[in-house]
Design a protein around this motif. Sequence first.
Motif, PDB file in Angstrom:
ATOM      1  N   TYR A  42     -33.198 -41.986  41.337  1.00 53.93           N
ATOM      2  CA  TYR A  42     -32.886 -41.061  40.250  1.00 53.93           C
ATOM      3  C   TYR A  42     -31.740 -40.116  40.593  1.00 53.93           C
ATOM      4  O   TYR A  42     -31.034 -39.650  39.696  1.00 53.93           O
ATOM      5  CB  TYR A  42     -34.112 -40.190  39.930  1.00 53.93           C
ATOM      6  CG  TYR A  42     -35.318 -40.939  39.447  1.00 53.93           C
ATOM      7  CD1 TYR A  42     -35.409 -41.388  38.129  1.00 53.93           C
ATOM      8  CD2 TYR A  42     -36.394 -41.186  40.289  1.00 53.93           C
ATOM      9  CE1 TYR A  42     -36.528 -42.063  37.674  1.00 53.93           C
ATOM     10  CE2 TYR A  42     -37.521 -41.858  39.846  1.00 53.93           C
ATOM     11  CZ  TYR A  42     -37.585 -42.299  38.529  1.00 53.93           C
ATOM     12  OH  TYR A  42     -38.693 -42.965  38.091  1.00 53.93           O
ATOM     13  N   ILE A  43     -31.560 -39.809  41.865  1.00 58.11           N
ATOM     14  CA  ILE A  43     -30.613 -38.767  42.244  1.00 58.11           C
ATOM     15  C   ILE A  43     -29.179 -39.292  42.254  1.00 58.11           C
ATOM     16  O   ILE A  43     -28.276 -38.666  41.697  1.00 58.11           O
ATOM     17  CB  ILE A  43     -30.995 -38.182  43.610  1.00 58.11           C
ATOM     18  CG1 ILE A  43     -32.396 -37.541  43.520  1.00 58.11           C
ATOM     19  CG2 ILE A  43     -29.973 -37.132  44.048  1.00 58.11           C
ATOM     20  CD1 ILE A  43     -32.937 -37.029  44.832  1.00 58.11           C
ATOM     21  N   ASP A  44     -28.972 -40.459  42.873  1.00 58.72           N
ATOM     22  CA  ASP A  44     -27.624 -41.034  42.873  1.00 58.72           C
ATOM     23  C   ASP A  44     -27.126 -41.276  41.449  1.00 58.72           C
ATOM     24  O   ASP A  44     -25.941 -41.069  41.153  1.00 58.72           O
ATOM     25  CB  ASP A  44     -27.599 -42.343  43.654  1.00 58.72           C
ATOM     26  CG  ASP A  44     -27.769 -42.143  45.155  1.00 58.72           C
ATOM     27  OD1 ASP A  44     -27.788 -40.982  45.603  1.00 58.72           O
ATOM     28  OD2 ASP A  44     -27.908 -43.145  45.887  1.00 58.72           O
ATOM     29  N   THR A  45     -28.013 -41.724  40.572  1.00 59.80           N
ATOM     30  CA  THR A  45     -27.598 -41.990  39.189  1.00 59.80           C
ATOM     31  C   THR A  45     -27.131 -40.708  38.497  1.00 59.80           C
ATOM     32  O   THR A  45     -26.207 -40.740  37.676  1.00 59.80           O
ATOM     33  CB  THR A  45     -28.738 -42.630  38.382  1.00 59.80           C
ATOM     34  OG1 THR A  45     -29.922 -41.825  38.490  1.00 59.80           O
ATOM     35  CG2 THR A  45     -29.039 -44.035  38.860  1.00 59.80           C
ATOM     36  N   ALA A  46     -27.762 -39.572  38.820  1.00 62.35           N
ATOM     37  CA  ALA A  46     -27.339 -38.305  38.225  1.00 62.35           C
ATOM     38  C   ALA A  46     -25.931 -37.933  38.682  1.00 62.35           C
ATOM     39  O   ALA A  46     -25.111 -37.440  37.889  1.00 62.35           O
ATOM     40  CB  ALA A  46     -28.326 -37.200  38.589  1.00 62.35           C
ATOM     41  N   TYR A  47     -25.618 -38.178  39.954  1.00 62.55           N
ATOM     42  CA  TYR A  47     -24.265 -37.939  40.461  1.00 62.55           C
ATOM     43  C   TYR A  47     -23.266 -38.849  39.739  1.00 62.55           C
ATOM     44  O   TYR A  47     -22.186 -38.406  39.321  1.00 62.55           O
ATOM     45  CB  TYR A  47     -24.210 -38.207  41.956  1.00 62.55           C
ATOM     46  CG  TYR A  47     -24.672 -37.068  42.829  1.00 62.55           C
ATOM     47  CD1 TYR A  47     -23.752 -36.226  43.435  1.00 62.55           C
ATOM     48  CD2 TYR A  47     -26.012 -36.830  43.061  1.00 62.55           C
ATOM     49  CE1 TYR A  47     -24.158 -35.186  44.255  1.00 62.55           C
ATOM     50  CE2 TYR A  47     -26.437 -35.796  43.873  1.00 62.55           C
ATOM     51  CZ  TYR A  47     -25.506 -34.975  44.472  1.00 62.55           C
ATOM     52  OH  TYR A  47     -25.919 -33.951  45.272  1.00 62.55           O
ATOM     53  N   HIS A  48     -23.614 -40.127  39.613  1.00 63.96           N
ATOM     54  CA  HIS A  48     -22.725 -41.064  38.911  1.00 63.96           C
ATOM     55  C   HIS A  48     -22.391 -40.548  37.518  1.00 63.96           C
ATOM     56  O   HIS A  48     -21.224 -40.496  37.106  1.00 63.96           O
ATOM     57  CB  HIS A  48     -23.406 -42.429  38.723  1.00 63.96           C
ATOM     58  CG  HIS A  48     -23.717 -43.155  39.981  1.00 63.96           C
ATOM     59  ND1 HIS A  48     -24.509 -44.291  39.982  1.00 63.96           N
ATOM     60  CD2 HIS A  48     -23.376 -42.955  41.274  1.00 63.96           C
ATOM     61  CE1 HIS A  48     -24.628 -44.745  41.212  1.00 63.96           C
ATOM     62  NE2 HIS A  48     -23.942 -43.942  42.020  1.00 63.96           N
ATOM     63  N   GLY A  49     -23.456 -40.231  36.775  1.00 59.11           N
ATOM     64  CA  GLY A  49     -23.277 -39.830  35.388  1.00 59.11           C
ATOM     65  C   GLY A  49     -22.486 -38.550  35.235  1.00 59.11           C
ATOM     66  O   GLY A  49     -21.755 -38.363  34.250  1.00 59.11           O
ATOM     67  N   ARG A  50     -22.633 -37.649  36.199  1.00 59.79           N
ATOM     68  CA  ARG A  50     -21.896 -36.387  36.155  1.00 59.79           C
ATOM     69  C   ARG A  50     -20.393 -36.643  36.188  1.00 59.79           C
ATOM     70  O   ARG A  50     -19.616 -35.956  35.513  1.00 59.79           O
ATOM     71  CB  ARG A  50     -22.322 -35.513  37.336  1.00 59.79           C
ATOM     72  CG  ARG A  50     -21.747 -34.103  37.311  1.00 59.79           C
ATOM     73  CD  ARG A  50     -22.168 -33.339  38.548  1.00 59.79           C
ATOM     74  NE  ARG A  50     -21.730 -31.969  38.523  1.00 59.79           N
ATOM     75  CZ  ARG A  50     -22.542 -30.917  38.448  1.00 59.79           C
ATOM     76  NH1 ARG A  50     -23.851 -31.096  38.376  1.00 59.79           N
ATOM     77  NH2 ARG A  50     -22.060 -29.681  38.450  1.00 59.79           N
ATOM     78  N   ILE A  51     -19.983 -37.629  36.978  1.00 59.37           N
ATOM     79  CA  ILE A  51     -18.554 -37.926  37.090  1.00 59.37           C
ATOM     80  C   ILE A  51     -18.059 -38.754  35.904  1.00 59.37           C
ATOM     81  O   ILE A  51     -17.015 -38.474  35.314  1.00 59.37           O
ATOM     82  CB  ILE A  51     -18.266 -38.687  38.392  1.00 59.37           C
ATOM     83  CG1 ILE A  51     -18.706 -37.876  39.607  1.00 59.37           C
ATOM     84  CG2 ILE A  51     -16.782 -39.033  38.495  1.00 59.37           C
ATOM     85  CD1 ILE A  51     -18.668 -38.657  40.905  1.00 59.37           C
ATOM     86  N   ALA A  52     -18.799 -39.802  35.568  1.00 59.79           N
ATOM     87  CA  ALA A  52     -18.338 -40.767  34.563  1.00 59.79           C
ATOM     88  C   ALA A  52     -18.551 -40.301  33.132  1.00 59.79           C
ATOM     89  O   ALA A  52     -18.014 -40.898  32.197  1.00 59.79           O
ATOM     90  CB  ALA A  52     -19.050 -42.106  34.777  1.00 59.79           C
ATOM     91  N   ASN A  53     -19.353 -39.256  32.953  1.00 58.82           N
ATOM     92  CA  ASN A  53     -19.724 -38.789  31.608  1.00 58.82           C
ATOM     93  C   ASN A  53     -20.419 -39.871  30.805  1.00 58.82           C
ATOM     94  O   ASN A  53     -20.302 -39.934  29.580  1.00 58.82           O
ATOM     95  CB  ASN A  53     -18.488 -38.265  30.854  1.00 58.82           C
ATOM     96  CG  ASN A  53     -17.921 -37.007  31.474  1.00 58.82           C
ATOM     97  OD1 ASN A  53     -18.664 -36.082  31.808  1.00 58.82           O
ATOM     98  ND2 ASN A  53     -16.614 -36.972  31.656  1.00 58.82           N
ATOM     99  N   ARG A  54     -21.121 -40.747  31.518  1.00 54.59           N
ATOM    100  CA  ARG A  54     -21.969 -41.761  30.913  1.00 54.59           C
ATOM    101  C   ARG A  54     -23.221 -41.862  31.776  1.00 54.59           C
ATOM    102  O   ARG A  54     -23.138 -41.810  32.999  1.00 54.59           O
ATOM    103  CB  ARG A  54     -21.286 -43.138  30.857  1.00 54.59           C
ATOM    104  CG  ARG A  54     -20.030 -43.193  30.009  1.00 54.59           C
ATOM    105  CD  ARG A  54     -19.382 -44.566  30.101  1.00 54.59           C
ATOM    106  NE  ARG A  54     -20.195 -45.592  29.490  1.00 54.59           N
ATOM    107  CZ  ARG A  54     -20.089 -45.980  28.218  1.00 54.59           C
ATOM    108  NH1 ARG A  54     -19.204 -45.414  27.426  1.00 54.59           N
ATOM    109  NH2 ARG A  54     -20.853 -46.932  27.741  1.00 54.59           N
ATOM    110  N   LYS A  55     -24.372 -42.027  31.149  1.00 52.73           N
ATOM    111  CA  LYS A  55     -25.612 -42.140  31.907  1.00 52.73           C
ATOM    112  C   LYS A  55     -25.574 -43.362  32.810  1.00 52.73           C
ATOM    113  O   LYS A  55     -25.249 -44.471  32.371  1.00 52.73           O
ATOM    114  CB  LYS A  55     -26.809 -42.252  30.954  1.00 52.73           C
ATOM    115  CG  LYS A  55     -27.031 -41.031  30.065  1.00 52.73           C
ATOM    116  CD  LYS A  55     -27.502 -39.837  30.872  1.00 52.73           C
ATOM    117  CE  LYS A  55     -27.878 -38.683  29.956  1.00 52.73           C
ATOM    118  NZ  LYS A  55     -28.317 -37.491  30.708  1.00 52.73           N
TER     119      LYS A  55
END
Length: 451
Positions: A42-55
């Motif tokens: 769950y945590i890595d995905t939150a970092y991804h989404g923060r940058i890409a502006n996509r979940k």
Amino acid sequence: MKQFMIAGVSSGVGKTSITLGIIQALTRMGYRVQPYKVGPDYIDTAYHGRIANRKSRNLDSFMIPNEDALAWSFCKWHQNVDIAVVEGVMGLFDGLGTDKDCASSADIAKKLGIPVILVVDGRATSTSAAAIVHGFSSFDPNLELVGVLINRVASENHFQLIKGSIERYTDIPVLGYLTKDTRVELPSRHLGLIPDVEMEQLDKQLLRLGEMVQKTIDFDRLLELVEKTEQELRNPFSKQNFSQLTLAYALDDAFHFYYEDNLDLLKDWGVTLVPFSPLNDQELPEADAYYFGGGFPEVFARDLAANKSFRASVLWAHQYDKPIYAECGGLMYLGQELETDEGVFEMAGVFKGRSRMTDRLKHFGYCQATSQEPSIFGPSGTSIRGHEFHHSVFETNERPIFIMKKIRDGEVVSSWEGGYQKGKTLASYLHVHFYQNQELLKHWLEEIRGY
């Protein structure tokens, strides 16, 4: 369609940092990026989404054993983007047990046709890196390994030495590197990286990471190597109509572990989702049912305990037979008490018992639950796949509802009891992905609707 996976030779080689840097760089270059993470993270995905502006989405062949559903979890989300970037889990061939094709990054890459870029830790090595790459490239001929990235190199000269050896002894191109820089190191605690919502100055770190890899990775060559034919899109789930239902779910710094696909499937079936905060709201919102996901209630135990009116509203909802479902951190919150290094704190009190933090992981990994009585997910004997990842234990005299088993290489390696059901409330340490079997979600929603 351009798509690739960043995979490591092992855990700890820095694939998350490189993945975040690549997503940041590609986004800065004007590409629309859809991120993914292999495994139940769950945590890595939150970092991804923060940058890409996509979940960011989870790709997990244990939690989603049906290959059509697995393909849907991948293909659905990159229809209107330029590049799909997948971060692997652990080492490339590490999964459940000794089978290289059981819930590993390699398994996902082959099933979904994703080219792989391998991350090698360049610290204290040179020509030996070629032996590592040679081993990985020859271990599974069905895997499409298209390039290598070197992390933690000491200098440009050090990189050229490693690159030269790999390209001399293998036919895998080396596409770039990342130097060691403490200014972009991301802090962690017992469940991995600290969640992005708790970190100040994070955006500056991620921006610097993107600037670094943009200078040292050959993106033109990388993107040439990862062009793939778009897969046919087919929805494996039947259409359901639960448009009359409202489901409220906990969402704040203490509770934010949800599989995005679960929330989207609920919305696809017409369910109205309403977020609430056990930290900040005075009481539960009006809804037909409530969903407490995982998170870090132990970090915010004092604040959760101080919000007495909200805790009282949760207990009231349970006592008046409002359906409540809770996973992991949600179970900890629904107990009577939560014990941390800072003391013992009162929680909602739905289940008698105390959650106590320990110094090591408990029942870590994939497991399967079999219900011993009817539950929100189905009749007695219903099987549920899931994942446990927690440092706490729940000490209680409540009667468990699940027999839990960890099965590895076809053998049961451990079993235990877990999960508790009282009235219309069900809570356990198990994180569940509904793509494994739509009947689990359908049964829950029909229970809420009153069928």
